[in-house]
Design a protein around this motif. Sequence first.
Motif, PDB file in Angstrom:
ATOM      1  N   THR A  68       0.837  -1.209   0.000  1.00 50.70           N
ATOM      2  CA  THR A  68       0.000   0.000   0.000  1.00 50.70           C
ATOM      3  C   THR A  68       0.871   1.258   0.000  1.00 50.70           C
ATOM      4  OG1 THR A  68      -1.730  -1.168   1.188  1.00 50.70           O
ATOM      5  CG2 THR A  68      -1.797   1.241   1.298  1.00 50.70           C
TER       6      THR A  68
ATOM      7  N   TYR B  36       4.890   5.850  -1.221  1.00 55.89           N
ATOM      8  CA  TYR B  36       5.109   6.839  -0.159  1.00 55.89           C
ATOM      9  C   TYR B  36       6.547   6.659   0.324  1.00 55.89           C
ATOM     10  CZ  TYR B  36       0.103   7.754  -0.049  1.00 55.89           C
ATOM     11  OH  TYR B  36      -1.167   8.131  -0.385  1.00 55.89           O
TER      12      TYR B  36
ATOM     13  N   TRP C 187      -9.198  -3.581  -2.516  1.00 58.25           N
ATOM     14  CA  TRP C 187      -8.818  -2.993  -3.805  1.00 58.25           C
ATOM     15  C   TRP C 187      -9.638  -3.601  -4.949  1.00 58.25           C
ATOM     16  CZ3 TRP C 187      -2.662  -2.874  -3.853  1.00 58.25           C
ATOM     17  CH2 TRP C 187      -2.224  -1.945  -2.917  1.00 58.25           C
ATOM     18  N   GLY C 188      -9.807  -2.814  -6.007  1.00 59.63           N
ATOM     19  CA  GLY C 188     -10.407  -3.314  -7.242  1.00 59.63           C
ATOM     20  C   GLY C 188     -11.916  -3.399  -7.226  1.00 59.63           C
ATOM     21  N   ARG C 189     -12.566  -2.705  -6.307  1.00 54.76           N
ATOM     22  CA  ARG C 189     -14.037  -2.734  -6.248  1.00 54.76           C
ATOM     23  C   ARG C 189     -14.649  -1.366  -6.544  1.00 54.76           C
ATOM     24  NH1 ARG C 189     -15.154  -6.094  -0.642  1.00 54.76           N
ATOM     25  NH2 ARG C 189     -13.525  -7.658  -0.932  1.00 54.76           N
ATOM     26  N   GLY C 190     -13.824  -0.439  -7.032  1.00 56.39           N
ATOM     27  CA  GLY C 190     -14.335   0.893  -7.349  1.00 56.39           C
ATOM     28  C   GLY C 190     -14.486   1.806  -6.135  1.00 56.39           C
ATOM     29  N   TYR C 191     -13.926   1.392  -4.988  1.00 57.96           N
ATOM     30  CA  TYR C 191     -14.117   2.173  -3.763  1.00 57.96           C
ATOM     31  C   TYR C 191     -13.431   3.546  -3.847  1.00 57.96           C
ATOM     32  CZ  TYR C 191     -15.910  -1.951  -1.190  1.00 57.96           C
ATOM     33  OH  TYR C 191     -16.654  -3.023  -0.746  1.00 57.96           O
ATOM     34  N   ALA C 192     -12.142   3.543  -4.308  1.00 53.00           N
ATOM     35  CA  ALA C 192     -11.422   4.828  -4.366  1.00 53.00           C
ATOM     36  C   ALA C 192     -12.137   5.787  -5.324  1.00 53.00           C
ATOM     37  CB  ALA C 192      -9.978   4.607  -4.813  1.00 53.00           C
TER      38      ALA C 192
ATOM     39  N   LEU D 243      -1.691  14.441  -7.067  1.00 52.73           N
ATOM     40  CA  LEU D 243      -0.255  14.266  -7.308  1.00 52.73           C
ATOM     41  C   LEU D 243       0.065  12.786  -7.168  1.00 52.73           C
ATOM     42  CD1 LEU D 243       1.095  17.284  -5.218  1.00 52.73           C
ATOM     43  CD2 LEU D 243       0.796  17.151  -7.700  1.00 52.73           C
ATOM     44  N   ILE D 244       0.579  12.193  -8.245  1.00 50.09           N
ATOM     45  CA  ILE D 244       0.688  10.735  -8.283  1.00 50.09           C
ATOM     46  C   ILE D 244       2.057  10.312  -8.806  1.00 50.09           C
ATOM     47  CG2 ILE D 244      -0.332   8.630  -9.235  1.00 50.09           C
ATOM     48  CD1 ILE D 244      -2.953  10.176  -9.615  1.00 50.09           C
TER      49      ILE D 244
ATOM     50  N   ASN E 147       2.532   4.654 -10.365  1.00 44.22           N
ATOM     51  CA  ASN E 147       1.334   4.223  -9.616  1.00 44.22           C
ATOM     52  C   ASN E 147       0.126   4.193 -10.561  1.00 44.22           C
ATOM     53  OD1 ASN E 147      -0.644   3.668  -7.776  1.00 44.22           O
ATOM     54  ND2 ASN E 147       0.006   5.226  -6.277  1.00 44.22           N
TER      55      ASN E 147
ATOM     56  N   ALA F 268      -2.549   2.263 -10.798  1.00 45.26           N
ATOM     57  CA  ALA F 268      -3.912   2.163 -10.247  1.00 45.26           C
ATOM     58  C   ALA F 268      -4.410   3.555  -9.856  1.00 45.26           C
ATOM     59  CB  ALA F 268      -3.934   1.218  -9.044  1.00 45.26           C
TER      60      ALA F 268
ATOM     61  N   ARG G 120      -5.229   5.651 -12.855  1.00 40.50           N
ATOM     62  CA  ARG G 120      -6.514   5.222 -13.438  1.00 40.50           C
ATOM     63  C   ARG G 120      -7.680   5.813 -12.628  1.00 40.50           C
ATOM     64  NH1 ARG G 120      -9.568   5.001 -17.024  1.00 40.50           N
ATOM     65  NH2 ARG G 120     -11.205   3.440 -17.047  1.00 40.50           N
ATOM     66  N   VAL G 121      -7.547   5.823 -11.313  1.00 39.64           N
ATOM     67  CA  VAL G 121      -8.600   6.430 -10.477  1.00 39.64           C
ATOM     68  C   VAL G 121      -8.755   7.901 -10.860  1.00 39.64           C
ATOM     69  CG1 VAL G 121      -9.262   7.089  -8.122  1.00 39.64           C
ATOM     70  CG2 VAL G 121      -8.328   4.802  -8.561  1.00 39.64           C
TER      71      VAL G 121
HETATM   72  C1  LIG Z   1      -4.806   3.517  -5.730  1.00 36.85           C
HETATM   73  C2  LIG Z   1      -5.906   2.895  -4.872  1.00 36.85           C
HETATM   74  C3  LIG Z   1      -6.456   3.946  -3.904  1.00 36.85           C
HETATM   75  C4  LIG Z   1      -7.037   2.414  -5.789  1.00 36.85           C
HETATM   76  O1  LIG Z   1      -8.111   1.955  -4.966  1.00 36.85           O
HETATM   77  P1  LIG Z   1      -9.280   1.029  -5.568  1.00 36.85           P
HETATM   78  O2  LIG Z   1     -10.442   1.126  -4.655  1.00 36.85           O
HETATM   79  O3  LIG Z   1      -8.715  -0.314  -5.856  1.00 36.85           O
HETATM   80  O4  LIG Z   1      -9.554   1.800  -6.953  1.00 36.85           O
HETATM   81  P2  LIG Z   1     -10.767   1.547  -7.977  1.00 36.85           P
HETATM   82  O5  LIG Z   1     -11.244   0.141  -7.835  1.00 36.85           O
HETATM   83  O6  LIG Z   1     -11.743   2.659  -7.819  1.00 36.85           O
HETATM   84  O7  LIG Z   1     -10.048   1.762  -9.397  1.00 36.85           O
HETATM   85  C5  LIG Z   1      -8.789   1.167  -9.656  1.00 36.85           C
HETATM   86  C6  LIG Z   1      -8.535   1.185 -11.154  1.00 36.85           C
HETATM   87  O8  LIG Z   1      -7.146   0.970 -11.387  1.00 36.85           O
HETATM   88  C7  LIG Z   1      -6.978  -0.146 -12.234  1.00 36.85           C
HETATM   89  N1  LIG Z   1      -5.718  -0.779 -11.879  1.00 36.85           N
HETATM   90  C8  LIG Z   1      -5.407  -1.414 -10.735  1.00 36.85           C
HETATM   91  N2  LIG Z   1      -4.128  -1.824 -10.778  1.00 36.85           N
HETATM   92  C9  LIG Z   1      -3.629  -1.402 -11.958  1.00 36.85           C
HETATM   93  C10 LIG Z   1      -2.368  -1.521 -12.599  1.00 36.85           C
HETATM   94  N3  LIG Z   1      -1.351  -2.140 -11.995  1.00 36.85           N
HETATM   95  N4  LIG Z   1      -2.214  -0.988 -13.833  1.00 36.85           N
HETATM   96  C11 LIG Z   1      -3.225  -0.338 -14.446  1.00 36.85           C
HETATM   97  N5  LIG Z   1      -4.460  -0.195 -13.885  1.00 36.85           N
HETATM   98  C12 LIG Z   1      -4.642  -0.725 -12.665  1.00 36.85           C
HETATM   99  C13 LIG Z   1      -8.193  -1.004 -11.955  1.00 36.85           C
HETATM  100  O9  LIG Z   1      -8.410  -1.948 -13.006  1.00 36.85           O
HETATM  101  C14 LIG Z   1      -9.279   0.078 -11.885  1.00 36.85           C
HETATM  102  O10 LIG Z   1      -9.596   0.594 -13.164  1.00 36.85           O
HETATM  103  P3  LIG Z   1     -10.903   0.086 -13.998  1.00 36.85           P
HETATM  104  O11 LIG Z   1     -12.118   0.378 -13.130  1.00 36.85           O
HETATM  105  O12 LIG Z   1     -10.871   0.881 -15.254  1.00 36.85           O
HETATM  106  O13 LIG Z   1     -10.731  -1.401 -14.207  1.00 36.85           O
HETATM  107  C15 LIG Z   1      -5.377   1.665  -4.062  1.00 36.85           C
HETATM  108  O14 LIG Z   1      -4.703   0.800  -4.942  1.00 36.85           O
HETATM  109  C16 LIG Z   1      -4.464   2.079  -2.942  1.00 36.85           C
HETATM  110  O15 LIG Z   1      -4.896   2.370  -1.829  1.00 36.85           O
HETATM  111  N6  LIG Z   1      -3.145   2.100  -3.225  1.00 36.85           N
HETATM  112  C17 LIG Z   1      -2.170   2.461  -2.196  1.00 36.85           C
HETATM  113  C18 LIG Z   1      -2.226   3.931  -1.787  1.00 36.85           C
HETATM  114  C19 LIG Z   1      -2.001   4.850  -2.980  1.00 36.85           C
HETATM  115  O16 LIG Z   1      -1.103   4.606  -3.794  1.00 36.85           O
HETATM  116  N7  LIG Z   1      -2.803   5.904  -3.048  1.00 36.85           N
HETATM  117  C20 LIG Z   1      -2.702   6.870  -4.094  1.00 36.85           C
HETATM  118  C21 LIG Z   1      -1.617   7.830  -3.806  1.00 36.85           C
HETATM  119  S1  LIG Z   1      -1.450   9.025  -5.128  1.00 36.85           S
END
Ligand SMILES: CC(C)(COP(=O)(O)OP(=O)(O)OC[C@H]1O[C@@H](n2cnc3c(N)ncnc32)[C@H](O)[C@@H]1OP(=O)(O)O)[C@@H](O)C(=O)NCCC(=O)NCCS
Length: 182
Positions: free
Chosen positions: A37, A41, A107-112, A135-136, A140, A142, A145-146
């Motif tokens: 996670t 960071y 993760w992966g349920r659309g929560y973020a 800022l990402i 990163n 995922a 994509r969010v």
């Molecule tokens: C980033 C994070 C918040 C996403 O949370 P989540 O609830 O899983 O996000 P969602 O389900 O809403 O959406 C994730 C999207 O990323 C995509 N995804 C996940 N891993 C991926 C990867 N390695 N490469 C490309 N896309 C990816 C998913 O398929 C999804 O997209 P889709 O709906 O088009 O399929 C979570 O992974 C997290 O907490 N990460 C650690 C903390 C972090 O990095 N926070 C962001 C700091 S900038």
Amino acid sequence: MSLVNTHIVLETKRFFLRELTLNDEDFLYEVLSDPLTMQYYPSPKNREETRQWLDRALGQYRESGHWLWAVCSRATGDPVGQCGLIHQVVNGQSKLEIGYLIARRYWGRGYATEAAIACREYAFKILQRPQVISLIHPDNLASRRVAEKVGMTLESEILWRERQVSACCYTVRNPQLTTGSR
Ligand SMILES: CC(C)(COP(=O)(O)OP(=O)(O)OC[C@H]1O[C@@H](n2cnc3c(N)ncnc32)[C@H](O)[C@@H]1OP(=O)(O)O)[C@@H](O)C(=O)NCCC(=O)NCCS
């Protein structure tokens, strides 16, 4: 579930977002101590650093009324992650950032995405901000994509001075407000 003295800020289809409290320390530690996670960071957090994170949240709520909030299931009341609005300074300019961290087991349920869209609307409608950013770390994917699903586009790559790393700056503008860059 006890919501006595809980400050609920926002509600979505599946969640309510509320201020973090001292009772959230164990949940926060689960999220912040997880190496995967926290891979983008500076480092995973230990207990003491988790408490500092919580202190920062409580201070920021008092000072500005927002920071990362707890994202909680409406069905159970349990926290699944954090999402909220954080002040950042980018190239000398004050900006409002949508930040999000979800516990790995969810993760992966659309929560973020669901929580971040609610925060975007709060920034636009309640705070009347002309834009919000995220800022990402470039790797990163995922998180990037969010940001896209929240309606943001990649505006620039900057040096994030606080962390001494480069970061992608994603931005979405408030369609109700046409001018300004705060
Ligand atoms: C980033 C994070 C918040 C996403 O949370 P989540 O609830 O899983 O996000 P969602 O389900 O809403 O959406 C994730 C999207 O990323 C995509 N995804 C996940 N891993 C991926 C990867 N390695 N490469 C490309 N896309 C990816 C998913 O398929 C999804 O997209 P889709 O709906 O088009 O399929 C979570 O992974 C997290 O907490 N990460 C650690 C903390 C972090 O990095 N926070 C962001 C700091 S900038």
